[in-house]
Design an enzyme around this catalytic site. Structure first.
Site, PDB file in Angstrom:
ATOM      1  NE  ARG A  85      -3.537   0.363   2.606  1.00 39.80           N
ATOM      2  CZ  ARG A  85      -3.507   1.097   3.724  1.00 39.80           C
ATOM      3  NH1 ARG A  85      -2.848   0.677   4.775  1.00 39.80           N
ATOM      4  NH2 ARG A  85      -4.130   2.246   3.790  1.00 39.80           N
TER       5      ARG A  85
ATOM      6  CE  LYS B 282       1.256  -5.559   6.485  1.00 38.37           C
ATOM      7  NZ  LYS B 282       1.115  -4.235   5.875  1.00 38.37           N
TER       8      LYS B 282
ATOM      9  NE  ARG C  21       3.383   6.624  13.889  1.00 42.40           N
ATOM     10  CZ  ARG C  21       3.502   7.553  14.825  1.00 42.40           C
ATOM     11  NH1 ARG C  21       3.764   7.210  16.070  1.00 42.40           N
ATOM     12  NH2 ARG C  21       3.356   8.836  14.537  1.00 42.40           N
TER      13      ARG C  21
HETATM   14  C1  BTN Z   1       0.458  -3.878   2.235  1.00 44.71           C
HETATM   15  O1  BTN Z   1       1.169  -2.898   1.992  1.00 44.71           O
HETATM   16  O2  BTN Z   1       0.252  -4.242   3.388  1.00 44.71           O
HETATM   17  C2  BTN Z   1      -0.168  -4.662   1.096  1.00 44.71           C
HETATM   18  C3  BTN Z   1       0.748  -5.721   0.572  1.00 44.71           C
HETATM   19  C4  BTN Z   1       0.154  -6.550  -0.552  1.00 44.71           C
HETATM   20  C5  BTN Z   1       1.163  -7.504  -1.144  1.00 44.71           C
HETATM   21  C6  BTN Z   1       0.551  -8.445  -2.146  1.00 44.71           C
HETATM   22  S1  BTN Z   1       1.637  -9.766  -2.592  1.00 44.71           S
HETATM   23  C7  BTN Z   1       0.564 -10.250  -3.869  1.00 44.71           C
HETATM   24  C8  BTN Z   1       0.051  -8.970  -4.506  1.00 44.71           C
HETATM   25  N1  BTN Z   1       0.954  -8.506  -5.545  1.00 44.71           N
HETATM   26  C9  BTN Z   1       1.538  -7.349  -5.221  1.00 44.71           C
HETATM   27  O3  BTN Z   1       2.372  -6.747  -5.934  1.00 44.71           O
HETATM   28  N2  BTN Z   1       1.100  -6.931  -4.031  1.00 44.71           N
HETATM   29  C10 BTN Z   1       0.124  -7.838  -3.462  1.00 44.71           C
END
Ligand code: BTN
Length: 346
Positions: free
Chosen positions: A121, A186, A322
């Site tokens: 994100r 996380k 946060r």
């Molecule tokens: C976050 O920032 O918490 C979200 C992370 C999401 C990661 C997943 S891995 C599969 C899919 N492909 C990506 O490039 N991102 C999501």
């Protein structure tokens, strides 16, 4: 990892010892070529033990992702949807968004053993080492416009926890809007990317990065404490393909229901799993920073915060949240995963 090294890895995945000569014969290459491919597997972060004169062994073994096994675990639910499984891809979300533009059907899937440009994100990278985790994306098409999908990421998060619980893995909680936590660290992140009309048909690519067992080097790259699925009770008994199928099945149900009924059927579960409610929080929303106490989510999945100047609700999207240390724990470490005493960074 190239196709030749990946083919070798498929042989080594059983965790048994394979003689270098037999591998060379099987692939019709020299033992030196086998050695080189073992080097590529090691470069991907996997531990291959070698004993001179005896052979190679992948420590702990590895259940590689396999479209056929996922399809079998899904049963009739699999239908004729596309299931793309890559050893390496830049980003499963990026790949699937391309397929969506080319007309892929709702329910199409993309999984990978490793991502070279995994997306998190707010423009951040998602550390995606080989074979260590689950990187899974699914396309979903909606008749109603993007404007009505505000709570979608919360519904997807609830669906993901339901999948874990259906396999006996309990203790995961949700940090608003859609991060999964275990024991205050996380465990997984969701990236929901929506495109199309605001009031007409639109589509979402929902991507999940779920930590299963992170190598030490990747942990350092992440730079914040993380949890791994192997810490959850019952996780050992579930293979990666079965786990992927459980998430896919839970998402099918969740997205179908969300399309018909919105967020309402998810709110009870969301509130049960909510790690954020009651905590002192700091929310960065680009235009400003807000400090207050989280009061839980409203019917649209917005986070209600009690600020000095009154209550206000914030939509997810490009905001960062946060959580301050949980005062009710008095700074002690404890066993309640929903109330970690430590602060939580976004
Ligand atoms: C976050 O920032 O918490 C979200 C992370 C999401 C990661 C997943 S891995 C599969 C899919 N492909 C990506 O490039 N991102 C999501």
């Amino acid at each position: 990892m190239g196709p030749a090294a990946y083919a070798l890895l498929r042989r080594l995945a059983d965790g048994r010892t394979h003689s270098g000569q037999k591998l060379a014969d099987a692939f019709g290459v020299s033992r030196a070529a086998v050695w080189k491919r073992v080097g590529s597997i090691r470069a991907a972060g996997l531990h291959v033990a070698s004993a001179p004169g005896i052979g190679y062994r992948l420590e702990r073994g590895l259940e590689l992702l396999d479209a056929g096994r996922i399809r079998a675990a899904l049963g009739p639910r699999a239908g004729d949807r596309g299931i793309a499984v890559f050893p390496v891809v830049d980003s499963t979300n990026r790949w699937l968004a391309d397929r969506a533009r080319a007309g892929a059907d709702s329910g199409a899937l993309c999984l990978a053993e490793m991502q070279t440009a995994g997306r998190g994100r707010r423009g951040r990278a998602w550390v995606s080492p080989f074979g260590a985790n689950l990187y899974l994306s699914m396309l979903w098409r909606f008749e109603q416009g993007a404007a009505s999908l505000g709570g979608l990421s919360l519904a997807a998060a609830v669906g993901t926890v339901r999948a874990l619980e259906s396999k006996g893995m309990t203790g995961a909680a949700i940090k608003w809007p859609n991060d999964l936590y275990f024991d205050g660290r996380k465990l997984a992140g969701l990236l929901v990317e929506i495109s199309g009309e605001n009031t007409g048909p639109c589509r979402a690519v929902i991507g999940l990065g779920l930590n299963l067992r992170m190598p030490e080097s990747a942990r350092r790259a992440v730079g914040q404490p993380l949890a791994e699925l192997v810490e959850l009770p019952g996780a050992d008994a579930v293979g990666r393909n079965e786990l992927a199928a459980a998430v896919i099945g839970a998402w099918d149900e969740a997205l179908d229901r969300f399309a018909r009924e919105g967020l309402a059927p998810f709110l009870d579960d969301y509130r049960r799993l909510d790690l954020t409610r009651g905590r002192d929080v700091t929310l960065d929303a680009g235009a400003g920073r807000y400090q207050g106490t989280a009061l839980g989510v409203d019917g649209q999945g917005r986070l209600r915060i009690r600020l000095a100047q009154g209550e206000r609700a914030f939509a997810g999207g490009e905001v960062s949240l946060r959580l301050a240390p949980d005062r009710s724990r008095g700074g002690r470490t404890g066993d309640n995963p929903l109330h970690s005493p430590t602060g939580i960074e976004d």
